[in-house]
Motif scaffolding. Structure first.
Motif, mmCIF file in Angstrom:
data_model
loop_
_atom_site.group_PDB
_atom_site.id
_atom_site.type_symbol
_atom_site.label_atom_id
_atom_site.label_comp_id
_atom_site.label_asym_id
_atom_site.label_seq_id
_atom_site.Cartn_x
_atom_site.Cartn_y
_atom_site.Cartn_z
ATOM 1 N N ASP A 51 0.827 -1.211 0.000
ATOM 2 C CA ASP A 51 0.000 0.000 0.000
ATOM 3 C C ASP A 51 0.862 1.261 0.000
ATOM 4 O OD1 ASP A 51 -2.220 -1.634 0.057
ATOM 5 O OD2 ASP A 51 -2.503 -1.449 2.226
ATOM 6 N N VAL A 52 1.903 1.280 0.841
ATOM 7 C CA VAL A 52 2.802 2.441 0.905
ATOM 8 C C VAL A 52 3.424 2.700 -0.463
ATOM 9 C CG1 VAL A 52 4.991 3.294 1.845
ATOM 10 C CG2 VAL A 52 3.311 2.265 3.372
ATOM 11 N N LEU A 53 3.932 1.629 -1.095
ATOM 12 C CA LEU A 53 4.585 1.801 -2.396
ATOM 13 C C LEU A 53 3.584 2.178 -3.483
ATOM 14 C CD1 LEU A 53 7.151 -1.116 -2.179
ATOM 15 C CD2 LEU A 53 7.603 1.335 -1.974
ATOM 16 N N ALA A 54 2.369 1.640 -3.417
ATOM 17 C CA ALA A 54 1.345 2.010 -4.405
ATOM 18 C C ALA A 54 1.001 3.492 -4.290
ATOM 19 C CB ALA A 54 0.101 1.152 -4.218
ATOM 20 N N ILE A 55 0.820 3.957 -3.066
ATOM 21 C CA ILE A 55 0.524 5.377 -2.853
ATOM 22 C C ILE A 55 1.713 6.231 -3.281
ATOM 23 C CG2 ILE A 55 0.157 7.126 -1.066
ATOM 24 C CD1 ILE A 55 -1.522 4.950 0.409
ATOM 25 N N ALA A 56 2.918 5.814 -2.892
ATOM 26 C CA ALA A 56 4.117 6.588 -3.221
ATOM 27 C C ALA A 56 4.336 6.694 -4.721
ATOM 28 C CB ALA A 56 5.343 5.969 -2.555
ATOM 29 N N GLN A 57 4.037 5.611 -5.458
ATOM 30 C CA GLN A 57 4.212 5.650 -6.909
ATOM 31 C C GLN A 57 3.086 6.395 -7.604
ATOM 32 O OE1 GLN A 57 5.237 1.420 -7.930
ATOM 33 N NE2 GLN A 57 6.654 2.497 -9.262
ATOM 34 N N SER A 58 1.932 6.442 -6.981
ATOM 35 C CA SER A 58 0.789 7.112 -7.604
ATOM 36 C C SER A 58 0.888 8.627 -7.519
ATOM 37 C CB SER A 58 -0.507 6.664 -6.929
ATOM 38 O OG SER A 58 -0.668 5.281 -7.070
ATOM 39 N N LEU A 59 1.645 9.122 -6.562
ATOM 40 C CA LEU A 59 1.783 10.566 -6.381
ATOM 41 C C LEU A 59 2.931 11.107 -7.220
ATOM 42 C CD1 LEU A 59 1.402 10.648 -2.503
ATOM 43 C CD2 LEU A 59 -0.303 11.328 -4.194
ATOM 44 N N PRO A 60 2.853 12.365 -7.615
ATOM 45 C CA PRO A 60 3.984 12.961 -8.327
ATOM 46 C C PRO A 60 5.201 13.011 -7.419
ATOM 47 C CG PRO A 60 2.054 14.422 -8.363
ATOM 48 C CD PRO A 60 1.741 13.290 -7.451
ATOM 49 N N GLY A 61 6.347 12.771 -7.983
ATOM 50 C CA GLY A 61 7.578 12.846 -7.203
ATOM 51 C C GLY A 61 8.300 11.514 -7.156
ATOM 52 N N VAL A 62 9.386 11.513 -6.420
ATOM 53 C CA VAL A 62 10.256 10.354 -6.311
ATOM 54 C C VAL A 62 9.662 9.379 -5.298
ATOM 55 C CG1 VAL A 62 12.604 9.636 -5.734
ATOM 56 C CG2 VAL A 62 12.217 11.837 -6.832
ATOM 57 N N ALA A 64 10.979 7.216 -3.275
ATOM 58 C CA ALA A 64 11.633 7.183 -1.964
ATOM 59 C C ALA A 64 11.188 8.366 -1.104
ATOM 60 C CB ALA A 64 13.140 7.188 -2.118
ATOM 61 N N VAL A 65 11.090 9.528 -1.706
ATOM 62 C CA VAL A 65 10.665 10.714 -0.961
ATOM 63 C C VAL A 65 9.204 10.574 -0.563
ATOM 64 C CG1 VAL A 65 10.327 13.212 -1.082
ATOM 65 C CG2 VAL A 65 12.373 12.176 -2.072
ATOM 66 N N ASN A 66 8.368 10.126 -1.485
ATOM 67 C CA ASN A 66 6.951 9.950 -1.171
ATOM 68 C C ASN A 66 6.740 8.917 -0.069
ATOM 69 O OD1 ASN A 66 6.362 11.814 -3.144
ATOM 70 N ND2 ASN A 66 5.717 10.320 -4.650
ATOM 71 N N SER A 67 7.440 7.787 -0.160
ATOM 72 C CA SER A 67 7.270 6.757 0.870
ATOM 73 C C SER A 67 7.853 7.224 2.206
ATOM 74 C CB SER A 67 7.873 5.426 0.434
ATOM 75 O OG SER A 67 9.238 5.542 0.171
ATOM 76 N N ALA A 68 8.966 7.944 2.179
ATOM 77 C CA ALA A 68 9.542 8.480 3.419
ATOM 78 C C ALA A 68 8.577 9.468 4.069
ATOM 79 C CB ALA A 68 10.877 9.164 3.132
ATOM 80 N N THR A 69 8.011 10.338 3.271
ATOM 81 C CA THR A 69 7.067 11.329 3.788
ATOM 82 C C THR A 69 5.837 10.640 4.364
ATOM 83 O OG1 THR A 69 7.848 12.904 2.132
ATOM 84 C CG2 THR A 69 5.744 13.395 3.204
ATOM 85 N N PHE A 70 5.299 9.687 3.616
ATOM 86 C CA PHE A 70 4.089 8.983 4.044
ATOM 87 C C PHE A 70 4.348 8.196 5.336
ATOM 88 C CE2 PHE A 70 1.322 5.189 3.820
ATOM 89 C CZ PHE A 70 0.098 5.826 3.921
ATOM 90 N N LEU A 71 5.410 7.409 5.352
ATOM 91 C CA LEU A 71 5.679 6.596 6.538
ATOM 92 C C LEU A 71 6.088 7.476 7.723
ATOM 93 C CD1 LEU A 71 5.615 3.744 7.609
ATOM 94 C CD2 LEU A 71 8.024 3.577 7.084
ATOM 95 N N GLY A 72 6.866 8.518 7.474
ATOM 96 C CA GLY A 72 7.224 9.446 8.543
ATOM 97 C C GLY A 72 5.994 10.079 9.173
#
Length: 187
Positions: A51-62, A64-72
């Protein structure tokens, strides 16, 4: 995903390590992100990493940054998101800055050994992606709907020549439509 108590320094160190030891960009970070989040830290499980990776890839941006932001954010709110994002971005910034300065002044961009090093790194990244895909596949494609969307998506990309972005959007729409039409039977 449950919220856990984690210090800012610990979060920063984990994401700094991910940023520091991942060569190859966003997709190359997936195996390290999964290993760190699921296996080492126990912050999330294999279902959540998908789920984290799906959300991170669906959003604009990198990714790693999206997943770091989301999980943080999930771990420690807005401050956690900021700490994790800085942690994952800082090593890349420092490394790229140093390499740019070195390449600009020394002519290393045409060095045979450097070019061979990067060719080897590309091959290793491919293997890491295959291993990460294998580990996450069971939780990602776990029912008939998942298999149908997988087959349709692969056909769209390789047979019909659709782009990745349009295929991701179409897959999300297929899943939404299936759950609206079939309800719980879609699972």
């Amino acid at each position: 995903m449950q919220q856990k108590q984690v210090s800012y320094l610990h979060m920063f160190n984990v994401f700094f390590k991910i940023g520091l030891f991942t060569i190859g960009g966003g997709l190359a970070m997936i195996p390290l992100i999964r290993d760190e989040f699921v296996e080492r830290q126990g912050w999330i499980d294999d279902k959540d990493i998908t789920d984290v990776l799906a959300i991170a890839q669906s959003l604009p941006g990198v990714i790693a940054v999206n997943s770091a932001t989301f999980l943080g954010y999930r771990l420690a709110g807005i401050m956690g998101a900021l700490v994790c994002t800085i942690g994952v971005v800082l090593p890349s910034f420092l490394i790229i800055f140093a390499i740019a300065m070195l390449f600009a002044s020394s002519g290393l961009d045409s060095n045979t050994y450097i070019l061979k090093f990067f060719a080897g790194v590309n091959a290793a990244i491919t293997v890491l992606l295959v291993v990460a895909t294998k580990k996450m596949f069971a939780s990602s494609v776990s029912n008939k709907l998942g298999w149908a969307i997988l087959l349709i998506s692969v056909s769209e990309i390789y047979v019909l020549g659709f782009g990745i972005a349009s295929t991701v959007i179409a897959a999300a729409l297929y899943a939404i439509a299936a759950y609206r039409l079939l309800g719980r039977r879609a699972e």
